[in-house]
Design a protein around this motif. Sequence first.
Motif, PDB file in Angstrom:
ATOM      1  N   GLY A 176       0.030 -16.634  -4.756  1.00 45.18           N
ATOM      2  CA  GLY A 176      -0.723 -15.539  -5.348  1.00 45.18           C
ATOM      3  C   GLY A 176       0.161 -14.351  -5.653  1.00 45.18           C
ATOM      4  N   ARG A 177       1.042 -14.021  -4.708  1.00 42.13           N
ATOM      5  CA  ARG A 177       1.952 -12.896  -4.917  1.00 42.13           C
ATOM      6  C   ARG A 177       2.906 -13.179  -6.076  1.00 42.13           C
ATOM      7  N   ALA A 178       3.346 -14.426  -6.199  1.00 42.03           N
ATOM      8  CA  ALA A 178       4.237 -14.778  -7.303  1.00 42.03           C
ATOM      9  C   ALA A 178       3.533 -14.584  -8.642  1.00 42.03           C
ATOM     10  N   ARG A 179       2.270 -14.946  -8.730  1.00 42.67           N
ATOM     11  CA  ARG A 179       1.509 -14.760  -9.972  1.00 42.67           C
ATOM     12  C   ARG A 179       1.363 -13.269 -10.288  1.00 42.67           C
ATOM     13  N   LEU A 180       1.092 -12.473  -9.252  1.00 43.98           N
ATOM     14  CA  LEU A 180       0.962 -11.034  -9.473  1.00 43.98           C
ATOM     15  C   LEU A 180       2.276 -10.417  -9.942  1.00 43.98           C
ATOM     16  N   ARG A 181       3.385 -10.874  -9.347  1.00 47.99           N
ATOM     17  CA  ARG A 181       4.689 -10.355  -9.769  1.00 47.99           C
ATOM     18  C   ARG A 181       4.949 -10.659 -11.236  1.00 47.99           C
ATOM     19  N   ARG A 182       4.594 -11.888 -11.653  1.00 49.39           N
ATOM     20  CA  ARG A 182       4.813 -12.251 -13.048  1.00 49.39           C
ATOM     21  C   ARG A 182       3.970 -11.373 -13.975  1.00 49.39           C
ATOM     22  N   MET A 183       2.733 -11.091 -13.566  1.00 51.48           N
ATOM     23  CA  MET A 183       1.874 -10.216 -14.365  1.00 51.48           C
ATOM     24  C   MET A 183       2.480  -8.818 -14.487  1.00 51.48           C
ATOM     25  N   GLU A 211       5.669  -7.957 -14.086  1.00 50.39           N
ATOM     26  CA  GLU A 211       6.903  -8.001 -14.859  1.00 50.39           C
ATOM     27  C   GLU A 211       6.617  -8.065 -16.351  1.00 50.39           C
ATOM     28  N   ARG A 212       5.609  -8.842 -16.742  1.00 49.20           N
ATOM     29  CA  ARG A 212       5.255  -8.899 -18.165  1.00 49.20           C
ATOM     30  C   ARG A 212       4.749  -7.549 -18.650  1.00 49.20           C
ATOM     31  N   ALA A 213       3.941  -6.879 -17.820  1.00 48.49           N
ATOM     32  CA  ALA A 213       3.422  -5.565 -18.203  1.00 48.49           C
ATOM     33  C   ALA A 213       4.555  -4.543 -18.326  1.00 48.49           C
ATOM     34  N   ALA A 217       4.263   5.947 -18.611  1.00 47.68           N
ATOM     35  CA  ALA A 217       4.442   4.536 -18.257  1.00 47.68           C
ATOM     36  C   ALA A 217       3.332   4.065 -17.327  1.00 47.68           C
ATOM     37  N   ARG A 218       2.995   4.899 -16.350  1.00 46.98           N
ATOM     38  CA  ARG A 218       1.915   4.533 -15.428  1.00 46.98           C
ATOM     39  C   ARG A 218       0.587   4.379 -16.164  1.00 46.98           C
ATOM     40  N   LEU A 219       0.319   5.274 -17.114  1.00 40.34           N
ATOM     41  CA  LEU A 219      -0.930   5.171 -17.873  1.00 40.34           C
ATOM     42  C   LEU A 219      -0.988   3.865 -18.657  1.00 40.34           C
ATOM     43  N   LEU A 220       0.137   3.506 -19.287  1.00 45.13           N
ATOM     44  CA  LEU A 220       0.171   2.260 -20.049  1.00 45.13           C
ATOM     45  C   LEU A 220      -0.013   1.046 -19.152  1.00 45.13           C
TER      46      LEU A 220
END
Length: 232
Positions: free
Chosen positions: A135-142, A144-146, A189-192
């Motif tokens: 689950g953490r790996a999936r969140l990291r990928r999300m 990183e893409r963002a 950046a945080r808003l985006l």
Amino acid sequence: MRIRMEAVTDPGALDDSGLVRHALAGEGQAFRIIMQRHNRRLYRVARGILGNDAEAEDAVQETYLQAFSHLQDFRGDARLSTWLTRIVINEALGRVRRRRDLVDLSLLDRMEGGQARVLMFPGPSNPSDPEDDAGRARLRRMIERAVDGLPPDFRSVFMMREIEEMSIEETASQLGINPATVKTRLHRARLLLRRALAAQLVSTLKDAFPFDGLRCARIAERVMRRLEQAQD
């Protein structure tokens, strides 16, 4: 400079100045320790500018080669990490300029000087449940893409401030911009990112863009090989 492969005695007790002295004496282990201490920082800074894993890794490798070729120029006026960080920023921006047909350079501020900071091996992770790890790996990928989707000037500030935890003043100095500009870009950046991610994902940011031991070791091996070849 002739490089010898004997080990440095008690490397943990050496500060950066001590390591530089050993490296200038041609002790190969000193070069490796310098890279181990600084690898993660340099990779994350390069990654923030370039937005690409492989290109960031290449930029870090070239940074070390440049730095080690001019190590006698390091006077200790600033930290070794700061010196190396400026080098990697210049290297990464040079790569951006060379691909100007793909990147709008108007998004990047002009830099002054050139030097940088490097990566450290991450510590061992605590044992955890395999499902939790997945689950953490999936969140990291999300995440990183963002982050990759941010404009380059926002992304570099975000990587340096939020992920690498550099101060506002250090980030501003390294990027050659005003502290107020750092604050503005970080805010935007945080808003985006909030538009792309649920607020609860923010707590996982510190695990994003890891520089695992194998990749870190690979860069060290490549740099040492290039240094040895340069002697032949």
